[in-house]
Design a protein around this motif. Structure first.
Motif, PDB file in Angstrom:
ATOM      1  N   GLY A 243       0.807  -1.223   0.000  1.00  0.00           N
ATOM      2  CA  GLY A 243       0.000   0.000   0.000  1.00  0.00           C
ATOM      3  C   GLY A 243       0.838   1.270   0.000  1.00  0.00           C
ATOM      4  O   GLY A 243       0.452   2.259   0.604  1.00  0.00           O
ATOM      5  N   GLU A 337       5.682  -5.425   1.921  1.00  0.00           N
ATOM      6  CA  GLU A 337       5.116  -6.243   0.830  1.00  0.00           C
ATOM      7  C   GLU A 337       4.535  -5.345  -0.257  1.00  0.00           C
ATOM      8  O   GLU A 337       3.327  -5.359  -0.511  1.00  0.00           O
ATOM      9  CB  GLU A 337       3.992  -7.138   1.378  1.00  0.00           C
ATOM     10  CG  GLU A 337       4.393  -8.064   2.496  1.00  0.00           C
ATOM     11  CD  GLU A 337       3.176  -8.624   3.253  1.00  0.00           C
ATOM     12  OE1 GLU A 337       2.023  -8.363   2.854  1.00  0.00           O
ATOM     13  OE2 GLU A 337       3.384  -9.299   4.267  1.00  0.00           O
ATOM     14  N   GLY A 339       3.209  -4.193  -3.707  1.00  0.00           N
ATOM     15  CA  GLY A 339       2.790  -4.802  -4.972  1.00  0.00           C
ATOM     16  C   GLY A 339       2.878  -3.749  -6.062  1.00  0.00           C
ATOM     17  O   GLY A 339       3.843  -3.678  -6.829  1.00  0.00           O
ATOM     18  N   ARG A 340       1.873  -2.888  -6.073  1.00  0.00           N
ATOM     19  CA  ARG A 340       1.782  -1.811  -7.062  1.00  0.00           C
ATOM     20  C   ARG A 340       3.090  -1.017  -7.193  1.00  0.00           C
ATOM     21  O   ARG A 340       3.566  -0.759  -8.297  1.00  0.00           O
ATOM     22  CB  ARG A 340       0.665  -0.878  -6.579  1.00  0.00           C
ATOM     23  CG  ARG A 340       0.202   0.166  -7.526  1.00  0.00           C
ATOM     24  CD  ARG A 340      -0.690   1.147  -6.781  1.00  0.00           C
ATOM     25  NE  ARG A 340      -1.986   0.643  -6.393  1.00  0.00           N
ATOM     26  CZ  ARG A 340      -3.089   0.736  -7.143  1.00  0.00           C
ATOM     27  NH1 ARG A 340      -3.040   1.289  -8.323  1.00  0.00           N
ATOM     28  NH2 ARG A 340      -4.239   0.275  -6.700  1.00  0.00           N
ATOM     29  N   TYR A 442      -1.609  -4.375 -11.256  1.00  0.00           N
ATOM     30  CA  TYR A 442      -3.041  -4.713 -11.186  1.00  0.00           C
ATOM     31  C   TYR A 442      -3.849  -4.453 -12.466  1.00  0.00           C
ATOM     32  O   TYR A 442      -4.958  -4.955 -12.581  1.00  0.00           O
ATOM     33  CB  TYR A 442      -3.758  -3.969 -10.032  1.00  0.00           C
ATOM     34  CG  TYR A 442      -3.228  -4.321  -8.677  1.00  0.00           C
ATOM     35  CD1 TYR A 442      -3.521  -5.544  -8.085  1.00  0.00           C
ATOM     36  CD2 TYR A 442      -2.424  -3.427  -7.980  1.00  0.00           C
ATOM     37  CE1 TYR A 442      -3.026  -5.869  -6.837  1.00  0.00           C
ATOM     38  CE2 TYR A 442      -1.917  -3.750  -6.725  1.00  0.00           C
ATOM     39  CZ  TYR A 442      -2.226  -4.974  -6.159  1.00  0.00           C
ATOM     40  OH  TYR A 442      -1.727  -5.292  -4.928  1.00  0.00           O
TER      41      TYR A 442
HETATM   42  C1  PLP Z   1      -1.373  -8.860   2.486  1.00  0.00           C
HETATM   43  C2  PLP Z   1      -1.077  -7.930   1.365  1.00  0.00           C
HETATM   44  N1  PLP Z   1       0.181  -7.496   1.198  1.00  0.00           N
HETATM   45  C3  PLP Z   1       0.528  -6.648   0.201  1.00  0.00           C
HETATM   46  C4  PLP Z   1      -0.423  -6.193  -0.693  1.00  0.00           C
HETATM   47  C5  PLP Z   1       0.008  -5.278  -1.798  1.00  0.00           C
HETATM   48  O1  PLP Z   1      -0.586  -4.019  -1.766  1.00  0.00           O
HETATM   49  P1  PLP Z   1      -0.115  -2.899  -2.783  1.00  0.00           P
HETATM   50  O2  PLP Z   1      -0.155  -3.470  -4.139  1.00  0.00           O
HETATM   51  O3  PLP Z   1      -1.063  -1.799  -2.587  1.00  0.00           O
HETATM   52  O4  PLP Z   1       1.285  -2.513  -2.383  1.00  0.00           O
HETATM   53  C6  PLP Z   1      -1.772  -6.613  -0.567  1.00  0.00           C
HETATM   54  C7  PLP Z   1      -2.786  -6.130  -1.495  1.00  0.00           C
HETATM   55  O5  PLP Z   1      -3.932  -6.467  -1.479  1.00  0.00           O
HETATM   56  C8  PLP Z   1      -2.099  -7.505   0.498  1.00  0.00           C
HETATM   57  O6  PLP Z   1      -3.346  -7.948   0.666  1.00  0.00           O
END
Ligand code: PLP
Length: 487
Positions: A243, A337, A339-340, A442
């Motif tokens: 996030g 963690e 992602g985006r 995404y």
């Molecule tokens: C447990 C967990 N970690 C990491 C993420 C990655 O979030 P982002 O892509 O916003 O960094 C998510 C996204 O749903 C998640 O559920």
């Protein structure tokens, strides 16, 4: 055009800009592999890992950077990641198998999210770290370990429902993780099953852009770690999930202007900017604006590693010291963690223009060989213009700015790539490509499906070699083939 164009131009860094400027390369790819087509840039993900690590170094912190795999299904990106220092966060059986098959060893894998028995089994069997969502899951893991004589499973307890004592920071409810109030019960279970699970720390993931909310969560995790220590447990990790966000737009002024014009349009004070009066959450009631803009804040000057930096520099809500200092004083490792943010600037979705049509009502429709699920920007509330890549490498045949609706290839009224009027510097022609930049997080394969037997996009990995762009099918890309040439 009824008024001056309202552009929302994407932010492009050199590597992504370079591939977008390679018109012949991209047209050749789409000619060969069809439209839509997704292009990923594996070398960029390595650069993004390094940017996050620089923030750790600035705060003298250690800990792991785990890519949240769910953001993109690409094999090339995941395989490239194996030759960086990063780990991977997997949230399904398929993602775990994919990560193992790409070359990640279990010590670099975190299994998070809701799990079915097969996912839990493979996680326990291979010895990856498990982010435990509930007490029940902890007990299920302990049973597996006992039944099959497995080595102890390393676990992180995912917490949720954080509350700031005496501070009015609202924490949004989450259906994941155990409520903070249940920590004592969780720790009792950990102690009872010491022979089956090893507590390495606590975790959270909050789906919010709010730093204050995350600061409350992080400080609460530090307190939960204190409780662990009081009980004689020795966890070392606080995992703050993902996030961190992405800054999608090049120009904050364009974003401000667009959103204020959208508000005027909803109030009927300027011509419509959207299909059939769609308001992105806003509506007019008797001349008054109601609702809330349901869009991603696409211009975010503080995003990705800069957001982590800001969070770590923020004061802990009740202890007052910077959060990074709290971690450092306790010698805790910080896991993240993203992602985006880790796939920022890592990809582009290409669509061929099939038709340009003017309706009797005066709208201009550009129909592309792609549908709204192939580039789910709209679904995620991210407004960002595509880039027109004319066929033949020249300039677009149109010469004046235009406002068009982008419509998809499904025989479905609702299949608009975006419900807003998209302002482009010139009208595209059939055969041109529209490039949706920065879609690796995404937007390129999260929602894509085979509705109407339309093909889902193939994916290729593009990389530089001897000064030129080269490509392989995503599944054929392994890190050793790429030279890692810098842009
Ligand atoms: C447990 C967990 N970690 C990491 C993420 C990655 O979030 P982002 O892509 O916003 O960094 C998510 C996204 O749903 C998640 O559920």
């Amino acid at each position: 055009m009824r008024s001056s164009p309202l552009y929302l131009e994407p932010r492009l860094e050199p590597r992504l800009r370079s591939v977008l400027e390679s018109a012949d390369f991209l047209h050749t790819l789409v000619d060969a592999l069809g439209s839509p087509l997704n292009v990923v840039l594996p070398e960029q993900i390595a650069a993004n890992v390094a940017r996050f690590r620089a923030v750790y170094q600035r705060h003298h912190l250690s800990g792991g950077i785990f890519f949240a795999h769910k953001a993109n299904r690409s094999s090339a990106l995941v395989r490239q990641l194996t030759v960086t220092e990063a780990g991977i966060d997997v949230a399904s059986l398929g993602e775990l198998q994919h990560a193992l098959g790409a070359g990640f060893t279990p010590d670099r894998i975190l299994a998070t999210g809701p799990k079915n028995p097969e996912f839990r089994w493979l996680a326990a069997r291979t010895g990856v770290t498990v982010g435990v969502d509930s007490r029940a899951e902890l007990l299920e893991l302990a049973v597996l370990v006992g039944k099959y004589g497995l080595p102890r499973v390393r676990v992180l307890l995912r917490l949720s429902g954080f509350e700031a004592p005496g501070v009015t920071v609202l924490s949004r409810p989450s259906r994941f993780g155990s409520p903070v109030g249940e920590v004592a019960g969780l720790l009792e279970a950990v102690e009872r099953h010491r022979d089956a699970v090893e507590l390495i720390g606590v975790a959270y993931h909050l789906d919010t852009v709010g730093v204050a909310e995350k600061a409350v969560a992080l400080e609460t995790c530090v307190r939960a770690m204190d409780e662990c220590r009081r009980r004689g447990l020795r966890p070392q990790v606080i995992d703050i999930g993902g996030g961190f966000g992405v800054n999608y737009l090049a120009d904050g002024g364009q974003w401000e202007r667009y959103t204020s014009e959208l508000t005027s349009a909803v109030l009927g004070r300027r011509p419509a900017l959207t299909w059939q009066g769609h308001g992105y959450g806003l509506r007019a009631e008797a001349g008054t604006l109601r609702g809330a803009l349901g869009l991603y804040p696409a211009h975010r000057p503080i995003a990705a590693e800069a957001y982590l930096d800001e969070l770590l520099a923020s004061p802990a809500p009740s202890l007052g010291r910077p959060l990074a200092t709290l971690l450092l004083e306790n010698l805790y490792d910080l896991h993240i963690e993203p992602g985006r943010a880790l796939v920022d600037q890592c990809g582009v979705a290409l669509a061929k223009v099939l038709e340009v049509r003017h309706t009797p009502g005066g709208d201009c429709l550009v129909r592309v060989e792609m549908n709204a699920r192939d580039v789910s920007l709209e679904e995620h509330g991210v407004l960002m213009d595509p880039i027109v890549i004319p066929r033949g490498g020249g300039r677009p045949s149109g010469t004046d700015p235009v406002a068009v609706y982008l419509i998809g290839n499904l025989c479905l009224e609702a299949d608009l790539i975006t419900r807003r009027l998209v302002h482009l510097p010139a009208l595209p022609s059939p055969g041109d490509l529209l490039a949706f930049a920065n879609t690796a997080g995404y937007f390129m394969d999260f929602s894509a499906d085979h509705a109407l037997h339309q093909p889902i996009a193939r994916k290729v990995a593009a990389y530089r070699e001897n000064g030129s762009w080269r490509w392989r099918l995503d599944t054929q890309y392994w890190p050793d083939f790429a030279t890692g040439e810098q842009q």
